[in-house]
Design an enzyme around this catalytic site. Structure first.
Site, short mmCIF file in Angstrom:
data_model
loop_
_atom_site.label_atom_id
_atom_site.label_comp_id
_atom_site.label_asym_id
_atom_site.label_seq_id
_atom_site.Cartn_x
_atom_site.Cartn_y
_atom_site.Cartn_z
N LYS A 53 0.84 -1.20 0.00
CA LYS A 53 0.00 0.00 0.00
C LYS A 53 0.87 1.25 0.00
O LYS A 53 0.61 2.20 -0.74
CB LYS A 53 -0.94 -0.02 1.22
CG LYS A 53 -2.06 -1.04 1.06
CD LYS A 53 -2.84 -1.30 2.33
CE LYS A 53 -3.83 -2.44 2.09
NZ LYS A 53 -4.51 -2.89 3.32
N GLN A 97 -5.20 -1.90 9.46
CA GLN A 97 -4.97 -3.20 8.82
C GLN A 97 -5.58 -4.30 9.71
O GLN A 97 -5.26 -4.40 10.89
CB GLN A 97 -3.45 -3.42 8.65
CG GLN A 97 -3.07 -4.66 7.88
CD GLN A 97 -3.52 -4.62 6.42
OE1 GLN A 97 -3.44 -3.58 5.76
NE2 GLN A 97 -4.02 -5.73 5.94
N ASP A 120 -11.53 2.48 3.73
CA ASP A 120 -11.86 1.06 3.58
C ASP A 120 -13.38 0.85 3.61
O ASP A 120 -13.88 -0.22 3.29
CB ASP A 120 -11.24 0.25 4.74
CG ASP A 120 -9.99 -0.51 4.31
OD1 ASP A 120 -9.80 -0.70 3.09
OD2 ASP A 120 -9.23 -0.93 5.20
#
Ligand code: NDP
Length: 285
Positions: A53, A97, A120
């Site tokens: 990322k 994460q 997200d």
């Protein structure tokens, strides 16, 4: 006839190039897009994803920063970090994460992210917005799949879509997004009786189970579009999807490979959401 391969790597490159132009235009106007990633613990797979990322951000001129915590860290410390990032004008996207260590309440953590920085789209508000057809930022993996379908001109409206898997990050949001676009949607799980009876009806089949080779040629309709989300490490070290690619590609109309299909699109849509979130900040400022 062999299926047309949906090359996620190529589509991702195309999309990233357009994203870089958008990022440069924001930078020219004094607003560099910024993404903050929070990682707790030392799970090797999570570390690899975070590194991907960060590297991807760099290539499209997005500022990125990683906040690392040991697995022994208390939840409150992580929540305090998120609070700081929520208030930081240089950060437009925040992601945590997953998975988090067992002593964390993942919902509480993702729901502490400012709604407009939730790139997200795991915040419960954004989940609700998706259900009601009002999502501002779409969850990255299903969003990437919609882009791939669009790039190949694959019709969604009026089609039978079957999703295998009901996870919060892939199966459920994918089904809502296809429903929103006018597909007739069926969701299958490990409890589904006679999985093949459902998958054989699919014009669009999205498989996200983590079960290598679950879908075989006899389970798909001739000419169908097959999207394989699965990423499985086989005992021989190779990566494989949830679909038996070699046999299914001889029957399908379109198919995504693993690797090189859905995977590159997921990170691309994270970049896209970060830029989108930055543009919205600018529009609102
Ligand atoms: P989860 O483990 O959260 O969910 C798996 C789902 O598959 C569950 O709903 C489960 O059913 C269902 N399932 C399992 N076995 C069967 C079966 N035999 N028949 C029908 N359904 C079954 O997985 P994720 O959604 O998080 O991930 C799925 C796969 O996709 C993994 O390989 C993961 O690595 C990959 N992935 C890839 C991404 C990418 O960018 N390419 C992004 C995210 C995930 P039940 O609910 O009944 O248990």
């Amino acid at each position: 006839m062999s299926a047309e391969i949906i090359n996620g790597k190529l589509i991702a490159q195309e999309v990233r190039s357009a994203l870089k132009t958008r990022a440069e235009s924001l930078i020219e106007r004094g607003m560099r897009p910024g993404l903050a990633v929070i990682i707790v613990g030392d799970d090797p797979a999570s570390n690899i994803y975070v590194n991907y990322k960060v590297k991807a951000c760099r290539k499209v001129c997005i500022h990125s920063e990683v906040h690392r915590f040991p697995s022994s860290v208390g939840q409150d410390e992580v929540l305090a970090c998120i609070q700081d990032l929520n208030e930081n004008p240089q950060i437009h996207g925040i992601l945590v994460q997953l998975p988090l260590p067992a002593h964390f309440d993942s919902n509480k953590v993702t729901t502490s992210i400012a709604i407009e920085k939730d790139v997200d789209s795991f915040h419960l508000y954004n989940v609700g917005a998706l259900v009601s057809g009002n999502a501002a930022l779409l969850p990255c993996t299903p969003y990437g799949i919609l882009v791939m379908l669009d790039k190949h001109g694959i019709q969604i409206e009026g089609q039978q879509a079957v999703i295998v898997g009901r996870s919060n990050i892939v199966g459920k949001p994918m089904s809502l997004m296809l429903l929103e676009k006018g597909a007739t949607v069926t969701i299958c799980t490990s409890k589904t009786k006679d999985l093949a009876a459902h998958t054989r009806n699919a014009d669009i089949l999205v498989v996200a189970t983590g079960r290598p080779g679950l879908i075989t040629a006899d389970m798909v309709k001739a000419g169908a579009t097959i999207i394989d989300v699965g990423i499985n490490r086989l005992p021989n070290g190779k990566l494989a999807g949830d679909v038996d690619f070699e046999s299914v590609k001889e029957k399908a109309g379109y198919i995504t490979p693993v690797p090189g299909g859905v995977g590159p699109m997921t990170i691309t849509m994270l970049l896209s959401n970060t830029i989108e979130a930055t543009e919205r900040t600018r529009a609102g400022s």
